[in-house]
Write an enzyme that holds these catalytic residues in place. Structure first.
Site, short mmCIF file in Angstrom:
data_model
loop_
_atom_site.label_atom_id
_atom_site.label_comp_id
_atom_site.label_asym_id
_atom_site.label_seq_id
_atom_site.Cartn_x
_atom_site.Cartn_y
_atom_site.Cartn_z
CG ASP A 23 -19.90 -25.30 -86.88
OD1 ASP A 23 -19.98 -24.59 -87.75
OD2 ASP A 23 -20.04 -24.70 -85.63
CG ASP A 121 -17.64 -23.59 -83.00
OD1 ASP A 121 -16.54 -23.29 -83.68
OD2 ASP A 121 -18.95 -23.61 -83.19
CD GLU A 122 -15.89 -24.47 -88.46
OE1 GLU A 122 -15.91 -23.35 -87.87
OE2 GLU A 122 -15.44 -24.55 -89.59
P1 TTP Z 1 -19.26 -20.16 -85.56
O1 TTP Z 1 -19.01 -21.57 -85.62
O2 TTP Z 1 -18.64 -19.58 -86.99
O3 TTP Z 1 -20.63 -19.56 -84.95
P2 TTP Z 1 -21.56 -20.08 -84.11
O4 TTP Z 1 -21.05 -21.49 -83.59
O5 TTP Z 1 -21.40 -19.15 -83.03
O6 TTP Z 1 -22.94 -20.24 -84.75
P3 TTP Z 1 -23.25 -21.36 -86.06
O7 TTP Z 1 -24.60 -21.76 -85.09
O8 TTP Z 1 -23.74 -20.43 -87.08
O9 TTP Z 1 -22.03 -22.22 -85.83
O10 TTP Z 1 -18.10 -19.73 -84.52
C1 TTP Z 1 -17.96 -20.24 -83.27
C2 TTP Z 1 -17.67 -19.42 -82.44
O11 TTP Z 1 -16.55 -18.56 -82.55
C3 TTP Z 1 -18.57 -18.57 -82.05
O12 TTP Z 1 -19.68 -18.92 -81.09
C4 TTP Z 1 -17.95 -17.15 -81.48
C5 TTP Z 1 -16.55 -17.16 -82.45
N1 TTP Z 1 -16.56 -16.28 -83.24
C6 TTP Z 1 -16.04 -14.93 -83.21
O13 TTP Z 1 -15.59 -14.63 -82.05
N2 TTP Z 1 -16.03 -14.11 -84.17
C7 TTP Z 1 -16.53 -14.35 -85.50
O14 TTP Z 1 -16.46 -13.58 -86.47
C8 TTP Z 1 -17.10 -15.71 -85.60
C9 TTP Z 1 -17.68 -15.90 -86.92
C10 TTP Z 1 -17.12 -16.71 -84.59
MG MG Z 2 -20.48 -22.91 -84.58
#
Ligand code: TTP
Ligand code: MG
Length: 371
Positions: A23, A121-122
């Site tokens: 992630d 991203d995951e």
């Molecule tokens: P995530 O992996 O949930 O969040 P992140 O990568 O920003 O942060 P983390 O370090 O906690 O992993 O989500 C990936 C991308 O998806 C995030 O950058 C933006 C998008 N996203 C949204 O548009 N809306 C949302 O509610 C979430 C959770 C994510």
């Molecule tokens: Mg993320």
């Protein structure tokens, strides 16, 4: 208070898989900071600016500066603005994020084809069949992601998806967590109740009422108590508390059906024309199924006449249909003949398979529901 060595023994001997969850950290925000380093010093919120959008807009994500102020994904932009008045608001640039996503997917593919992409991203990777150690794969992936995209990610390594995911969250940002079978019960025990899948604000409150704040306390609850309080989710929580999860890495898209259809400029009125068309469709469909290594238990036939009346009929077998032109053609013809005993005037014919089965990979999974 570890919950007993017996359970650890059970886990060790029963789940031999090797799963990674990768992630990217603060994904959209990290990309924007990479491309404009000035943004690293400020609170950055990826969202429409509430002033431009009349208070509308939702936070997609925020950098760590902004998170320190309480800003998080899915919060309204207006609220984020109140918490972080000096923050920079940037609209998301999805084309850019998609391009990065493709780069990281290409890296994952070097290690396994069993990749389940959950978001841009995951992803989950099943590396059970790899000759390399899981931790070496995790390190290489992190290294390559950095080398090729200048971005950091976090990785969880364990024997199931639940633990891999909890692992990647454990040392965010830019961390790796390996959860070995003997560590599972303590790792889970030390989690806060809100860290468990499916526990939102409401369940958290309910748990508080029950005096349950962490994984050890959760594990002490009986399945009956959990069901009584949380319904169906009670079962999930019971197994989560034990680190058990048999959901498989869905590395092939789970298709609902595979089919071919044809519309005709002139209506078909003879049975022989119908059987010829079925033969063509069956030939195409069989090739498609062979390429995808799929077969199905249900064959569906779609027939539309020149009055635009549409008939959908299907035949389901105990096992998979043979992926064979004649068998498919005959089944389709049988359905047709049954539906149209007299005259007809047909504009469209279609054949598809559903209840699909993967021919080269069949997997029994006990807990295949989404996390
Ligand atoms: P995530 O992996 O949930 O969040 P992140 O990568 O920003 O942060 P983390 O370090 O906690 O992993 O989500 C990936 C991308 O998806 C995030 O950058 C933006 C998008 N996203 C949204 O548009 N809306 C949302 O509610 C979430 C959770 C994510
Ligand atoms: Mg993320």
């Amino acid at each position: 208070m570890t919950g007993g060595g017996q359970m650890a023994e059970f886990l060790k001997t029963n789940d031999q898989r090797r799963i990674l969850h990768v992630d990217l950290d603060a994904f959209y925000a990290q990309i924007e900071m990479r491309d404009n380093p000035d943004l690293k010093k400020v609170a950055l919120i990826i969202s429409r600016d509430p002033q431009e959008s009349h208070g509308h807009g939702v936070v997609a994500t925020a950098n760590y500066e902004a998170r320190k102020l309480g800003v998080h994904s899915a919060m309204s932009a207006a609220q984020a603005k109140r918490l972080a008045p000096d923050a920079v608001f940037l609209r998301p640039n999805f084309d850019k994020y998609r391009a990065v996503s493709q780069q990281i997917q290409a890296i994952f593919k070097q290690y396994t084809k069993k990749i389940e992409r959950v978001a841009l991203d995951e992803a989950y990777l099943d590396v059970t069949d790899s000759p390399h150690r899981s931790t070496a794969i995790a390190a290489k992936i992190r290294h390559q992601v950095m080398a090729q995209t200048s971005l950091t990610c976090s990785v969880g390594v364990s024997h199931n998806k639940l633990l891999a995911k909890l692992g990647s969250e454990n040392h965010k940002p830019n961390g790796v967590t390996v959860i070995n079978p003997e560590d599972v019960l303590d790792f889970i025990g030390n989690l806060k109740i809100a860290d468990f899948r499916g526990v939102g604000a409401r369940s958290e409150e309910k748990f508080k009422g029950l005096g349950i704040e962490n994984g050890y306390q959760l594990r002490a609850l009986s399945i009956e108590t959990l069901r009584a309080n949380f319904g169906k989710m009670g079962d999930h929580l019971y197994w989560q508390a034990r680190g058990v999860h048999f959901g498989r890495v869905m590395w092939q898209r789970q298709r609902q059906s595979v089919g071919k259809e044809e519309t005709f400029d002139y209506p078909l009125r003879q049975r022989q024309q119908i059987s010829q068309e079925f033969k063509k469709l069956a030939t195409k469909l069989v090739t498609l199924l062979q390429n995808k290594q799929l077969s199905g238990r249900t064959i569906n036939v779609k027939i539309r006449d020149d009055q635009y009346r549409t008939i959908n009929r299907s035949l389901t077998k105990e096992g998979a249909w043979p992926v064979d032109v004649e068998a498919v053609q005959n089944a389709a013809q049988q359905i047709f003949d049954h539906a149209f005993e007299e005259e007809f005037s047909i504009r469209l014919l279609g054949i598809s398979f559903s209840n699909l089965q993967d021919n080269h990979y069949q997997n029994i999974s006990l807990f295949d529901q989404a996390d």
